[in-house]
Scaffold this motif. Structure first.
Motif, PDB file in Angstrom:
ATOM      1  N   VAL A 107      -3.605  -7.098  -8.620  1.00  0.00           N
ATOM      2  CA  VAL A 107      -3.509  -5.670  -8.305  1.00  0.00           C
ATOM      3  C   VAL A 107      -4.027  -4.806  -9.454  1.00  0.00           C
ATOM      4  O   VAL A 107      -4.960  -4.016  -9.295  1.00  0.00           O
ATOM      5  CB  VAL A 107      -2.057  -5.281  -7.947  1.00  0.00           C
ATOM      6  N   PHE A 111      -7.588  -2.577  -9.791  1.00  0.00           N
ATOM      7  CA  PHE A 111      -7.650  -1.153 -10.104  1.00  0.00           C
ATOM      8  C   PHE A 111      -8.571  -0.905 -11.300  1.00  0.00           C
ATOM      9  O   PHE A 111      -9.364   0.042 -11.308  1.00  0.00           O
ATOM     10  CB  PHE A 111      -6.261  -0.600 -10.411  1.00  0.00           C
ATOM     11  N   GLY A 129      -4.279   4.645  -7.212  1.00  0.00           N
ATOM     12  CA  GLY A 129      -3.081   4.489  -8.031  1.00  0.00           C
ATOM     13  C   GLY A 129      -2.013   5.492  -7.653  1.00  0.00           C
ATOM     14  O   GLY A 129      -0.808   5.179  -7.676  1.00  0.00           O
ATOM     15  N   TRP A 132      -0.404   4.188  -4.628  1.00  0.00           N
ATOM     16  CA  TRP A 132       0.521   3.120  -5.046  1.00  0.00           C
ATOM     17  C   TRP A 132       1.848   3.720  -5.504  1.00  0.00           C
ATOM     18  O   TRP A 132       2.921   3.260  -5.099  1.00  0.00           O
ATOM     19  CB  TRP A 132      -0.112   2.317  -6.189  1.00  0.00           C
ATOM     20  N   TYR A 133       1.787   4.747  -6.338  1.00  0.00           N
ATOM     21  CA  TYR A 133       3.001   5.332  -6.904  1.00  0.00           C
ATOM     22  C   TYR A 133       3.860   5.989  -5.817  1.00  0.00           C
ATOM     23  O   TYR A 133       5.082   5.793  -5.778  1.00  0.00           O
ATOM     24  CB  TYR A 133       2.628   6.369  -7.963  1.00  0.00           C
ATOM     25  N   MET A 136       5.366   3.292  -3.571  1.00  0.00           N
ATOM     26  CA  MET A 136       6.401   2.558  -4.293  1.00  0.00           C
ATOM     27  C   MET A 136       7.681   3.376  -4.411  1.00  0.00           C
ATOM     28  O   MET A 136       8.791   2.870  -4.200  1.00  0.00           O
ATOM     29  CB  MET A 136       5.888   2.162  -5.683  1.00  0.00           C
ATOM     30  N   VAL A 142       7.196  -2.930  -4.155  1.00  0.00           N
ATOM     31  CA  VAL A 142       5.964  -3.007  -4.949  1.00  0.00           C
ATOM     32  C   VAL A 142       4.838  -3.638  -4.141  1.00  0.00           C
ATOM     33  O   VAL A 142       3.679  -3.235  -4.236  1.00  0.00           O
ATOM     34  CB  VAL A 142       6.206  -3.799  -6.249  1.00  0.00           C
ATOM     35  N   ALA A 145       3.341  -1.084  -1.819  1.00  0.00           N
ATOM     36  CA  ALA A 145       2.598  -0.122  -2.626  1.00  0.00           C
ATOM     37  C   ALA A 145       1.279  -0.712  -3.114  1.00  0.00           C
ATOM     38  O   ALA A 145       0.239  -0.037  -3.104  1.00  0.00           O
ATOM     39  CB  ALA A 145       3.445   0.321  -3.819  1.00  0.00           C
ATOM     40  N   SER A 146       1.311  -1.957  -3.538  1.00  0.00           N
ATOM     41  CA  SER A 146       0.111  -2.597  -4.075  1.00  0.00           C
ATOM     42  C   SER A 146      -0.971  -2.728  -3.019  1.00  0.00           C
ATOM     43  O   SER A 146      -2.141  -2.382  -3.251  1.00  0.00           O
ATOM     44  CB  SER A 146       0.470  -3.977  -4.629  1.00  0.00           C
ATOM     45  N   SER A 148      -1.210  -1.085  -0.163  1.00  0.00           N
ATOM     46  CA  SER A 148      -1.618   0.253   0.274  1.00  0.00           C
ATOM     47  C   SER A 148      -2.552   0.908  -0.740  1.00  0.00           C
ATOM     48  O   SER A 148      -3.579   1.501  -0.375  1.00  0.00           O
ATOM     49  CB  SER A 148      -0.388   1.145   0.471  1.00  0.00           C
ATOM     50  N   GLY A 149      -2.206   0.800  -2.017  1.00  0.00           N
ATOM     51  CA  GLY A 149      -3.008   1.414  -3.064  1.00  0.00           C
ATOM     52  C   GLY A 149      -4.399   0.837  -3.161  1.00  0.00           C
ATOM     53  O   GLY A 149      -5.382   1.577  -3.346  1.00  0.00           O
ATOM     54  N   SER A 153      -7.892   2.738  -2.409  1.00  0.00           N
ATOM     55  CA  SER A 153      -8.984   2.805  -3.388  1.00  0.00           C
ATOM     56  C   SER A 153     -10.312   2.415  -2.763  1.00  0.00           C
ATOM     57  O   SER A 153     -11.350   3.043  -3.019  1.00  0.00           O
ATOM     58  CB  SER A 153      -8.683   1.886  -4.583  1.00  0.00           C
TER      59      SER A 153
END
Length: 198
Positions: A107, A111, A129, A132-133, A136, A142, A145-146, A148-149, A153
């Motif tokens: 992950v 990024f 990112g 992700w935040y 999350m 996590v 979030a990972s 999805s982020g 991107s």
């Protein structure tokens, strides 16, 4: 031949097991025997605290980005070559030769790679990112979030008109990370996936 050499350089850069080394020399423990057994930032954070988890994530990002940046400086900087070097850096993180090809989920390294594909256009990685935040903080998963982020991107690379090889590589790396999270996805379906503390 040049492409093969730089793919090898990318793999070696990505294969530096930052999380494993940090826990081995600082905590005197093998991260692979703790928690999820993963060498990535999330598991390092569980063992050594949030600051070490963040530091591991930053170094994992930098090693992927550094490989792409080096290739851009010392080759003709073709989009296809840089995309390939970035993919190889993430493969190195996920399957490091030093640890029997058992590494992280790629992950943070992904990024970093996306951020450095175009040094003057880091927005796809930064916005990913941000996704992700937010995910999350909202779900406290996590893994969700990972995934999805990283997909966000990849979408942003297309939205900002980045070269096609970068977009294709970003989607490929997002898919790879989703596959690496397959156990997490199974636990999500079962309702047994662990949440991070709010």
């Amino acid at each position: 031949m040049t492409a093969l050499i730089w793919c090898f350089v990318g793999y070696l850069a990505g294969s530096c097991p930052v999380g494993f080394l940090a826990t081995k020399f600082v905590a005197k423990k093998d991260i692979r025997t703790f928690g999820s057994g993963n060498i990535g930032a999330t598991n390092v954070g569980r063992l050594m605290g949030k600051k070490w988890g963040v530091a591991t994530a930053l170094f994992d990002m930098l090693k992927g980005g550094a490989a792409v940046l080096a290739a851009s400086l010392f080759t003709d900087g073709s989009d296809a070559l840089l995309a390939l070097v970035g993919v190889c850096a993430v493969l190195g993180h996920n399957f490091p030769v030093w640890l029997g090809f058992k590494g992280g989920k790629g992950v943070a390294t992904t990024f970093g790679v996306i951020a450095f594909y175009d040094f003057f256009m880091p927005l796809p990685a930064l916005l990913g990112g941000t996704v992700w935040y937010v995910v999350m903080k909202t779900t406290r998963y996590v893994s969700v979030a990972s995934i999805s982020g990283l997909f966000a991107s990849a979408v942003f690379t297309a939205c900002f008109g980045m070269p096609c090889p970068y977009t294709l590589a970003s989607f490929a790396l997002a898919l790879l990370s989703a596959w690496r999270h397959r156990a997490n996805i199974a636990r999500l379906r079962e309702g047994t996936e662990a949440k991070v503390k709010s």
